[in-house]
Scaffold this motif. Sequence first.
Motif, PDB file in Angstrom:
ATOM      1  N   UNK A  58       0.847  -1.191   0.000  1.00 17.56           N
ATOM      2  CA  UNK A  58       0.000   0.000   0.000  1.00 17.56           C
ATOM      3  C   UNK A  58       0.884   1.242   0.000  1.00 17.56           C
ATOM      4  N   UNK A  59       0.641   2.125  -0.952  1.00 19.50           N
ATOM      5  CA  UNK A  59       1.468   3.333  -1.038  1.00 19.50           C
ATOM      6  C   UNK A  59       0.691   4.603  -0.720  1.00 19.50           C
ATOM      7  N   UNK A  60      -0.557   4.466  -0.338  1.00 20.07           N
ATOM      8  CA  UNK A  60      -1.362   5.633   0.006  1.00 20.07           C
ATOM      9  C   UNK A  60      -1.001   6.130   1.399  1.00 20.07           C
ATOM     10  N   UNK A  61      -0.443   7.327   1.473  1.00 18.28           N
ATOM     11  CA  UNK A  61      -0.076   7.892   2.768  1.00 18.28           C
ATOM     12  C   UNK A  61      -1.312   8.130   3.639  1.00 18.28           C
ATOM     13  N   UNK A  62      -2.435   8.432   2.998  1.00 17.26           N
ATOM     14  CA  UNK A  62      -3.663   8.679   3.777  1.00 17.26           C
ATOM     15  C   UNK A  62      -4.092   7.424   4.547  1.00 17.26           C
ATOM     16  N   UNK A  85     -21.423 -18.234   0.444  1.00 19.36           N
ATOM     17  CA  UNK A  85     -20.076 -18.426  -0.088  1.00 19.36           C
ATOM     18  C   UNK A  85     -19.318 -17.127   0.113  1.00 19.36           C
ATOM     19  N   UNK A  86     -18.075 -17.232   0.522  1.00 16.35           N
ATOM     20  CA  UNK A  86     -17.280 -16.035   0.752  1.00 16.35           C
ATOM     21  C   UNK A  86     -16.396 -15.793  -0.464  1.00 16.35           C
ATOM     22  N   UNK A  87     -16.686 -14.721  -1.180  1.00 17.67           N
ATOM     23  CA  UNK A  87     -15.891 -14.334  -2.329  1.00 17.67           C
ATOM     24  C   UNK A  87     -15.384 -12.911  -2.125  1.00 17.67           C
ATOM     25  N   UNK A  88     -14.264 -12.624  -2.705  1.00 16.40           N
ATOM     26  CA  UNK A  88     -13.739 -11.259  -2.664  1.00 16.40           C
ATOM     27  C   UNK A  88     -13.585 -10.760  -4.087  1.00 16.40           C
ATOM     28  N   UNK A  89     -13.844  -9.488  -4.277  1.00 19.84           N
ATOM     29  CA  UNK A  89     -13.718  -8.941  -5.614  1.00 19.84           C
ATOM     30  C   UNK A  89     -14.471  -7.642  -5.759  1.00 19.84           C
ATOM     31  N   UNK A  90     -14.457  -7.125  -6.958  1.00 17.16           N
ATOM     32  CA  UNK A  90     -15.048  -5.832  -7.262  1.00 17.16           C
ATOM     33  C   UNK A  90     -16.563  -5.867  -7.141  1.00 17.16           C
ATOM     34  N   UNK A  91     -17.119  -4.854  -6.466  1.00 25.78           N
ATOM     35  CA  UNK A  91     -18.563  -4.628  -6.364  1.00 25.78           C
ATOM     36  C   UNK A  91     -19.316  -5.825  -5.775  1.00 25.78           C
ATOM     37  N   UNK A  92     -18.648  -6.604  -4.959  1.00 25.15           N
ATOM     38  CA  UNK A  92     -19.346  -7.646  -4.214  1.00 25.15           C
ATOM     39  C   UNK A  92     -19.953  -6.987  -2.987  1.00 25.15           C
ATOM     40  N   UNK A 110      -5.132  -9.023   0.181  1.00 21.18           N
ATOM     41  CA  UNK A 110      -4.939  -7.577   0.032  1.00 21.18           C
ATOM     42  C   UNK A 110      -3.985  -7.216  -1.103  1.00 21.18           C
ATOM     43  N   UNK A 111      -3.051  -8.095  -1.412  1.00 24.79           N
ATOM     44  CA  UNK A 111      -2.067  -7.779  -2.442  1.00 24.79           C
ATOM     45  C   UNK A 111      -2.726  -7.543  -3.796  1.00 24.79           C
ATOM     46  N   UNK A 112      -2.319  -6.476  -4.432  1.00 26.04           N
ATOM     47  CA  UNK A 112      -2.804  -6.189  -5.784  1.00 26.04           C
ATOM     48  C   UNK A 112      -4.186  -5.579  -5.844  1.00 26.04           C
ATOM     49  N   UNK A 113      -4.793  -5.267  -4.707  1.00 27.40           N
ATOM     50  CA  UNK A 113      -6.137  -4.687  -4.704  1.00 27.40           C
ATOM     51  C   UNK A 113      -6.098  -3.217  -5.135  1.00 27.40           C
ATOM     52  N   UNK A 114      -7.188  -2.800  -5.767  1.00 25.59           N
ATOM     53  CA  UNK A 114      -7.376  -1.386  -6.039  1.00 25.59           C
ATOM     54  C   UNK A 114      -8.056  -0.794  -4.812  1.00 25.59           C
ATOM     55  N   UNK A 115      -7.485   0.244  -4.270  1.00 25.55           N
ATOM     56  CA  UNK A 115      -8.031   0.796  -3.031  1.00 25.55           C
ATOM     57  C   UNK A 115      -9.075   1.861  -3.344  1.00 25.55           C
ATOM     58  N   UNK A 116     -10.237   1.361  -3.823  1.00 28.73           N
ATOM     59  CA  UNK A 116     -11.358   2.237  -4.129  1.00 28.73           C
ATOM     60  C   UNK A 116     -12.636   1.658  -3.546  1.00 28.73           C
ATOM     61  N   UNK A 117     -13.751   2.351  -3.749  1.00 29.27           N
ATOM     62  CA  UNK A 117     -15.022   1.984  -3.125  1.00 29.27           C
ATOM     63  C   UNK A 117     -15.501   0.599  -3.543  1.00 29.27           C
TER      64      UNK A 117
END
Length: 785
Positions: free
Chosen positions: A45-49, A473-480, A157-164
């Motif tokens: 993660x490179x976001x200082x915030x 079922x537990x899935x991770x991904x965009x807009x879940x 967490x690796x490779x995730x886009x840190x957005x909504x």
Amino acid sequence: MTDKEVKLIIGALLHDVGKVIYRQGDDRRKHSQSGYDYLKDEVGIDSEEILHCVKYHHADALSKADIDEDDLAYLVYVADNIAAATDRRSSENEDVRFEKTMPLQSVFNILNGNHQSYYYLPGMMEETSERIYPQKEKIPFEEFFYSRVKDQITDNLKGREWNADYINSLLEVLEATLSYVPSSTSTGELADVSLYDHVKLTAAFASCLYQYCQEKEQENYKDIIWKNTKEVYKEDCFMLFSMDISGIQDFIYTISTRKALRTLRARSFYLEILMEHMIDCLLEELNLSRANLLYSGGGHCYMILPGTVKAQQIVDDYLERLKKWCLEEYQIALYVAGGYAICNSETLKNEPNGSYAELFRKVGTMISERKVKRYQAKDILYLNSRRADDYTRECKVCRKIDKVDKEGVCSICRKIEKLSNAVLYENFFLILKGEHRDALPLPGGYALIAEKKENIIKWMNQPEFKRVYAKNRRYTGKQLATKLWVGEYTQGQTFEELADSSEGIKRIGVLRADVDNLGQTFVSGFENAENNNRYVTISRTATLSRLLSLFFKLHINQILNNPEYTMDGKKKETGRNATIIYSGGDDVFLVGEWKDIIELAIDLKNKLKLYTQNTLTLSGGIGIYDASYPIRAIAEEAGEQEDSSKRLPGKNAVTILEDGEKHTEAGLNGKISDGTYKWDTFENEVIGEKYRVLSEYLENFEDKGNAFLYKMLELIRNQKEKINFARFVYLIARLEPEERESTERKAMYRSFSEHMCNWIRSEQDCRQLKTAISLYVYVNRKGEE
């Protein structure tokens, strides 16, 4: 949701991840530094915030930090303090130290006056079913476990886009890994709130604080948050909000028996999706995440929202639009009521004493008032002005007057029928913009369809795609949006199949039950004058509601699949021949083979007792019906039986096989059903004693003694007449073995006759014997005799 709000939520959710790093070995850094280094160096993660929220969420680090005055770390610092103040209340132990290996304590230790010290087994959420039941033995965490938690978090967490689009995915990861990890390992505090519940609540508070500051046009968080923290605690920054769907019972049960079993499940599931969709849409309008959702289930939900004027306006406007949508789609059959109350962080930890309960009362009062005055003149004018092409036909399924197809079925019922197969066999449910073929309508111009896993990504690239829900079922991904825990256990496709496969009489059984005094428990279950009500906090209410939701939505599947109790005491090798119609936040409706329903009801009661350490009880009604009996009548009668159980002093009861008579229990003003028993009485005395005495003796009769039992039942029903007592004794005497019969047979008779003659003298024993006889006859009844 702005980029800054997204970073704030993510930073708040990850602010304590360093505790996992700190507890996995000989880490001498503070956990805030451990978490910062881990997220920056290992996760990338490179976001200082985001990173500042982790590194500077404690006062000592924040006071020395060289950061901007509007840095989000100030908000997370206060939100963490508020969340910690509502979960880490000091225990009686004054020897304060940290115990890295401490397991999670049970929140039921202090519920409803309980004084136990039970713990959960160390582990992650889905590793073993035994973890869900608290135990006396304190088994410490081992260092390698925290290494496994860290590895699983890292992989997700690796490779995730840190957005909504990935916030809900992050919540899923944290729930899976941190639900049985204690937030605090201080020996001077109770460790009954998980790290997952703590970071989730911190994120909720942080979002509310951000919006509160935005409305006041104050972005110098260092001055208004850091330098005036005590004043912030007294500010009305928060809103407790609740929604409640009215008309659920009529919506589910107002159907014919044609394909009733599947249709009931589909209707129940549709309402569950409806509630989740309403929650997500409101949170989206408020620029919030599911971290702000405290509880949902059974047509109800609670959320922590900002205490701003803007938030109140959005909520009121949203509720008005929901009302209009319900009128358009279902007229007055469904209605969504909402209520809220503004509060500060002191109230959320019950300061002053009693303010927490009053907060919930205010919300409940607003909902009740809105239900009473739900429609205004404009709504009535709208209903009266509606015109349709055809008002002459009644839907053969739901009986609503509407446009119907060639088979006499309205469009909603036809779509629900098509959804019924998907509820059983599909795991993904998509929310799409606009109307779609065979899709069920949802508020806001959206529609619901079921889809296979391989088609999800294709849909995500379409402009009409909104979100996707995964079932169990537990899935991770965009807009879940979230995984939906759903009681989905099912055996038998129709009521007729269930009846035909029943042992003895060919009937179905139904169980309606819910937790006793749950509303009161949520509001005041942690009150205790001995400790000055120090544990009455929002964090424990959230933890309790989540655990109960898991029991009735997830763990119930395992309970039905692994039977334990049987009426004859023999082990059952297969799962229950039953189907869950619905199982919500605290209540259930089950259908199945009549004998399996009785047995699984006792399993459910026993498992809830174990799960909650006997702090919560269940009351219900069990009905036995012909497969063709109208489902609406079944639901109503089972509901009346449940009500009879609730009228018993202390509740914790079941009503079964009513005989049309009433009796009075000690301490009760009025009458209750003669088939109403305390669960332990029903299990141990009706079945464990009287049913088994009958079974063990009469199994030696070739015809199982049914004719004899019918006569006995007739005499018992009139046992108050002395002549019938004599006839009863004579009837028993006629069974006496002849002189030439075996000594063993004679001994069995003596034991049986002594039991019968003793029981006939007691009104309570007679009542229990009457129920036991009916059950025995049902088990051994052939055909339609």
